[in-house]
Design an enzyme around this catalytic site. Sequence first.
Site, PDB file in Angstrom:
ATOM      1  N   HIS A 150       0.809  -1.219   0.000  1.00  0.00           N
ATOM      2  CA  HIS A 150       0.000   0.000   0.000  1.00  0.00           C
ATOM      3  C   HIS A 150       0.843   1.271   0.000  1.00  0.00           C
ATOM      4  CE1 HIS A 150      -3.747  -2.115   0.389  1.00  0.00           C
ATOM      5  NE2 HIS A 150      -3.393  -2.704   1.520  1.00  0.00           N
ATOM      6  N   GLU A 164      -5.461 -11.846   7.601  1.00  0.00           N
ATOM      7  CA  GLU A 164      -6.290 -10.638   7.549  1.00  0.00           C
ATOM      8  C   GLU A 164      -7.655 -10.857   6.912  1.00  0.00           C
ATOM      9  OE1 GLU A 164      -3.975  -7.666   5.474  1.00  0.00           O
ATOM     10  OE2 GLU A 164      -2.935  -9.184   4.315  1.00  0.00           O
ATOM     11  N   ASP A 217      -7.953  -4.943   7.558  1.00  0.00           N
ATOM     12  CA  ASP A 217      -8.559  -5.829   6.564  1.00  0.00           C
ATOM     13  C   ASP A 217      -9.373  -6.924   7.244  1.00  0.00           C
ATOM     14  OD1 ASP A 217      -7.830  -4.684   4.123  1.00  0.00           O
ATOM     15  OD2 ASP A 217      -5.854  -5.579   4.165  1.00  0.00           O
TER      16      ASP A 217
END
Length: 503
Positions: A45, A144, A170
Site C-alpha cells: 500500500h 487478515e 482488513d
Amino acid sequence: MSNPLKEKLAAGGCIGCHWATLGSPSVAELLAESEPDCILFDMQHGLWDRASLEYAIGLVRHKTIPAVRSVDASDYAIGHVLDAGARALIVPMVDTAEQARAVVRAAKYPPMGGRSGGGTRPMLDYKSYIPNANDDIVVAVMIETATAVANAAEIAAVPGIDMLFVGPFDLAMSIGTFPDFGPKHEAAVQSVLTAAKAAGKTCGIFTPYASFAADRRAQGFQWVVLAYDQALIQEPAKGAVKHARTGTGPDLVKDAVALVSGANGGIGSEIARALLRAGAAKIYCGARHVDSLRLLTAVAPDKLVPVQLDVTDPASVAAAAGACPDVSLLINNAGWNSNEGVFSGNGLDNARREMETNYLGTLALSRAFQPILAKNGGGGLANLISVVAHSNVPLMATYAASKAALLSLTQALRAELRKQGTHVMGVLPGAVDTPMTPGFEGMKMRPQQVAEALIQGLRARMEDIYPGGMASGVFNGVALDAKAIEGDFANYLPAETTVRAKA
C-alpha cells in the site's frame, strides 16, 4: 551472518518497528535515526518502487534492520524485495496453508525453495549471503481475512513460516466489524495468537501507535508497530493548525469588567495593568489582604478596584461574587507553590494547600461566577496554569500535580461553559521570574510577558497559549517525545531528595 530480529524473537522478545509507506528514502533515513529494531517498507500500500526501495534500504541498513511487506504473494514480488536487501519479509493476504507453502518456496533458495539467485545486494557477497539467507530471513504471512483466521493453525504449521502477522483493518472488513472492532474482532485476533503459539511460532500485529503497541506486546505479540510515517507527518500537522486556530467574536478585553484573583502577585498585578492598557472598563483586583493592593490600585483608582478574596474560603468567594455582579471576564490567577519535592517533611501539607489553592480554589471561583458570566453575555474565563501541567518537575512536584489537575479542569470548564457563550482559555507559561520560582535556575520570562500574551490570546480567542520559549519548547517536546521531556525535568531534583539518596 546473524539476523538480530530472529535472535530477539527466539529469546521471547518483541520487535518494535517503524512502518514506512510514503516512498521517501529521506523520511526512512530520519526514522532510522531513532534506531528501532527494524523499519518495515510497505510495498503493498506504500509509494515505494524498486529504485526508491533499494536506495532507502541502503540508507538505513547500518542503523536498523530492513523489513518489507511485498506487493503480493507472487514469486516475483517476494524475490524483488529480498533482492533489494530485506532481512524480514511480510507477505499479505495469505489465506491457506497451500499459499503459505508457496511463500516459503519463493522466499528460500534451493533445496528448501526455488528462489532465483541474483540481485544487487545479495551479489555484494554472494558466497556468504546465499548459504545463510534461508536461515537468516524472517518469513511472515499476514492473517487478515475470516478464511485465514479459520486456517491459522494450519498456516502456522507450515515449515519455513516464522510468524503469523495480523492485519487488523482488513480483518475487520472481512468479518464485518469495520470501522468499529469490538469483541468479535478481538476474539479473531486472539485466536490467531493462540494458533501461532500452539505451533511454536511467533505472532505480530499492526498497531497504529506506540501505546497500543505496548498493550499488544503485553498480550504476547512479538512484532508491533511503534510509528507510522504518514501519521507522524499528518497528525502533528493537523494538531499544529488546531493549536494555532483563532476564534471570532466580540473583543473579550476592550470595555470588559474583569476580576483578577491573586492580583497582588507578580503575574496578577501585571495582568491587571495589561487589562487597563488594553481598554478594560473596570478591573476588580482580588487578594486575601486588600492592603497588599494599595500600590497597584493607586495606578488608576477609578478603574482598579480592590476586593478581598481568598479562593480557599467559601465565604470569601461568595462575598466576591456578590460584590462583583458586572464581571464579564474572570482571570483565575491565584496560586501557591511550595517549591518542594514529594518527600519533603511538609510534603502532604504542601500538596493539600496547592490543591486547595490552584485546583479547588479555581473551581470554586469559576462555579461562583458562572451565572454572572452567563448574565453578562458569556464573556471569557482564563486560567493561569503552567507548562509543568504536561510534565512534572520534581523540584516542585506537588505544585506540578495540582497544575495538571487544573489543566484537566480547564478542559471541563471549556466544554460546559461553551453552551452559555463563555470562552475559556488556558495560559501555560514556563518558569516566570517571581518569588514562586526561587529554586529554578533555568530560563525565566518576565511577568509582563505573560500578561501581554494573555491579552493577545483572549483577543484572538485562542483555547490554550504557551507564552515564552520554554513553554512552547516543552509543549512541542511533549507532543513529539514526552519521555525525553520527563527525563530532562527529572534532573531538577529538590535538595532533600538528593540528600536522602546519598544517605
